[in-house]
Design a protein around this motif. Structure first.
Motif, mmCIF file in Angstrom:
data_model
loop_
_atom_site.group_PDB
_atom_site.id
_atom_site.type_symbol
_atom_site.label_atom_id
_atom_site.label_comp_id
_atom_site.label_asym_id
_atom_site.label_seq_id
_atom_site.Cartn_x
_atom_site.Cartn_y
_atom_site.Cartn_z
ATOM 1 N N SER A 97 0.814 -1.227 0.076
ATOM 2 C CA SER A 97 0.051 -0.056 -0.033
ATOM 3 C C SER A 97 0.902 1.337 -0.097
ATOM 4 N N ILE A 98 0.247 2.416 -0.497
ATOM 5 C CA ILE A 98 0.813 3.536 -0.372
ATOM 6 C C ILE A 98 0.578 4.305 0.870
ATOM 7 N N ILE A 99 1.542 4.870 1.894
ATOM 8 C CA ILE A 99 1.341 5.501 3.137
ATOM 9 C C ILE A 99 1.793 6.923 2.585
ATOM 10 N N LEU A 100 0.986 7.819 3.017
ATOM 11 C CA LEU A 100 0.995 9.237 2.826
ATOM 12 C C LEU A 100 1.405 10.081 4.293
ATOM 13 N N PRO A 101 2.370 10.334 4.551
ATOM 14 C CA PRO A 101 2.701 11.005 6.036
ATOM 15 C C PRO A 101 1.969 12.234 5.965
ATOM 16 N N THR A 102 1.218 12.492 7.222
ATOM 17 C CA THR A 102 0.542 13.702 7.292
ATOM 18 C C THR A 102 1.407 14.729 8.157
ATOM 19 N N GLY A 103 1.114 16.133 8.297
ATOM 20 C CA GLY A 103 1.906 16.919 8.975
ATOM 21 C C GLY A 103 2.980 17.554 8.124
ATOM 22 N N ARG A 104 3.229 17.144 6.840
ATOM 23 C CA ARG A 104 4.297 17.829 6.038
ATOM 24 C C ARG A 104 3.668 18.368 4.809
ATOM 25 N N ALA A 105 3.178 17.998 3.768
ATOM 26 C CA ALA A 105 2.785 18.691 2.619
ATOM 27 C C ALA A 105 1.054 18.960 2.988
ATOM 28 N N PHE A 106 0.551 18.236 3.836
ATOM 29 C CA PHE A 106 -0.908 18.262 4.065
ATOM 30 C C PHE A 106 -1.138 17.722 5.487
ATOM 31 N N ASP A 107 -2.538 18.132 6.131
ATOM 32 C CA ASP A 107 -2.964 17.541 7.128
ATOM 33 C C ASP A 107 -4.410 16.625 6.481
ATOM 34 N N VAL A 108 -4.875 15.865 7.254
ATOM 35 C CA VAL A 108 -5.979 15.324 6.986
ATOM 36 C C VAL A 108 -7.194 15.439 7.962
ATOM 37 N N LEU A 109 -8.427 15.689 7.615
ATOM 38 C CA LEU A 109 -9.575 15.760 8.510
ATOM 39 C C LEU A 109 -10.246 14.519 8.335
ATOM 40 N N GLU A 110 -10.405 13.663 9.203
ATOM 41 C CA GLU A 110 -11.033 12.347 8.788
ATOM 42 C C GLU A 110 -12.367 12.209 9.721
ATOM 43 N N CYS A 111 -13.395 11.897 9.004
ATOM 44 C CA CYS A 111 -14.772 11.627 9.791
ATOM 45 C C CYS A 111 -15.325 10.442 9.055
ATOM 46 N N SER A 112 -16.745 10.033 9.219
ATOM 47 C CA SER A 112 -17.412 8.959 8.767
ATOM 48 C C SER A 112 -17.862 9.400 7.223
ATOM 49 N N GLY A 116 -19.214 12.999 6.035
ATOM 50 C CA GLY A 116 -18.420 13.765 5.070
ATOM 51 C C GLY A 116 -19.056 13.947 3.817
ATOM 52 N N LEU A 117 -19.957 13.049 3.295
ATOM 53 C CA LEU A 117 -20.604 13.383 1.986
ATOM 54 C C LEU A 117 -21.787 14.446 2.317
ATOM 55 N N LEU A 118 -22.392 14.426 3.261
ATOM 56 C CA LEU A 118 -23.333 15.519 3.413
ATOM 57 C C LEU A 118 -22.474 16.970 3.396
ATOM 58 N N ALA A 119 -21.238 17.128 4.175
ATOM 59 C CA ALA A 119 -20.609 18.145 4.101
ATOM 60 C C ALA A 119 -19.710 18.685 2.923
ATOM 61 N N LEU A 120 -19.455 17.674 2.200
ATOM 62 C CA LEU A 120 -18.981 17.879 0.592
ATOM 63 C C LEU A 120 -19.982 18.342 -0.274
ATOM 64 N N ALA A 121 -21.161 17.995 -0.016
ATOM 65 C CA ALA A 121 -22.291 18.337 -0.904
ATOM 66 C C ALA A 121 -22.752 19.788 -0.422
ATOM 67 N N ARG A 122 -22.622 20.327 0.662
ATOM 68 C CA ARG A 122 -22.852 21.522 1.234
ATOM 69 C C ARG A 122 -21.692 22.495 0.650
ATOM 70 N N LEU A 123 -20.478 22.036 0.824
ATOM 71 C CA LEU A 123 -19.278 22.957 0.380
ATOM 72 C C LEU A 123 -19.331 23.105 -1.282
ATOM 73 N N PRO A 213 -19.126 23.172 7.818
ATOM 74 C CA PRO A 213 -20.101 22.116 7.354
ATOM 75 C C PRO A 213 -19.753 20.599 7.931
ATOM 76 N N LEU A 214 -18.172 20.640 7.947
ATOM 77 C CA LEU A 214 -17.692 19.348 8.561
ATOM 78 C C LEU A 214 -18.370 18.973 9.764
ATOM 79 N N ALA A 215 -18.136 20.004 10.716
ATOM 80 C CA ALA A 215 -18.657 19.972 12.249
ATOM 81 C C ALA A 215 -20.299 19.587 12.281
ATOM 82 N N TYR A 216 -20.687 20.559 11.487
ATOM 83 C CA TYR A 216 -22.444 20.360 11.538
ATOM 84 C C TYR A 216 -22.792 18.924 10.978
#
Length: 224
Positions: A97-112, A116-123, A213-216
């Motif tokens: 698998s390909i592992i991408l370290p976070t905290g370097r080029a990007f961070d990641v917000l992880e959710c269900s 996430g799809l609800l927030a993405l639609a609103r965005l 929208p993600l928190a909501y």
């Protein structure tokens, strides 16, 4: 919602496969992350199928992250942005698998996935830039944001009124990692891009651009 799902890193028009042995496209994807996105990578473990049973190449029969963690214990010292290292790793381990370290080029917000799809639609309806978004077969979504955002995320959630609420919303930053498309994750399938890091999603958003929208959405789905 105008989203597309692709199993790997976006390919250039007319791009040829780098290695004929790269049947799963993992080497090609790793090279594209390095060369086009300037992201660092690390070799991950592989998903094995033997005698009708699934297992992880790490050798731990009780591994809870089959094919979804770094292949090396000292992985933080092995992080590389060199194409030659990607060729070495995925030529020797074409199913890794390909592992991408976070905290370097990007961070990641992880959710269900549901939140996430609800927030993405609103965005997307609001015309905002959600940035790259990946989905795992374990029904989790990864929103890629600017690096070193952990403190900013905590402060922004407090400002939005979610500071004392237990949300299923995690910020992966320095010292952590995510598994990248098109890696296989466990027994359920591959990680996929919902919004790949192509030109339209190349620029990473500030966490404050996506947090409301993600928190909501995470708050709405807390008790479901």
């Amino acid at each position: 919602m105008e989203t597309t799902i692709a199993t790997g890193a976006p390919k250039k028009a007319g791009a040829a496969r780098t290695n004929p042995e790269d049947r799963l496209g993992l080497l090609d994807a790793a090279l594209e992350y390095i060369e086009d996105r300037h992201w660092d990578v690390v070799l991950g473990t592989s998903v094995l199928r033997e005698d009708g049973a699934w297992s992880c190449s790490c050798g731990d029969k009780r591994c809870a992250m089959i094919g979804a963690h770094p292949a090396m214990r000292d992985w933080q010292k092995k992080i590389s942005g060199q194409p030659s290292k990607a060729h070495e790793w995925w030529s020797d381990h074409p199913q890794g698998s390909i592992i991408l370290p976070t905290g370097r080029a990007f961070d990641v917000l992880e959710c269900s996935e549901e939140a996430g799809l609800l927030a993405l639609a609103r965005l997307e309806r609001s015309g905002a830039n959600p940035g790259p978004v990946a989905a795992t077969p374990t029904r989790r979504l990864y929103f890629f944001i600017l690096p070193n955002s952990r403190t900013k995320v905590a402060k922004a959630l407090a400002t939005l009124g979610w500071g004392r609420t237990a949300l299923d919303l995690n910020c992966r930053s320095t010292g952590d990692y995510v598994i990248a498309p098109p890696s296989r994750m466990g027994t359920r399938g591959q990680v996929q891009w919902v919004r790949g890091p192509a030109d339209s999603a190349r620029w990473l958003p500030d966490p404050e651009e996506v947090l409301a929208p993600l928190a909501y959405a995470c708050g709405l789905h807390r008790h479901r």
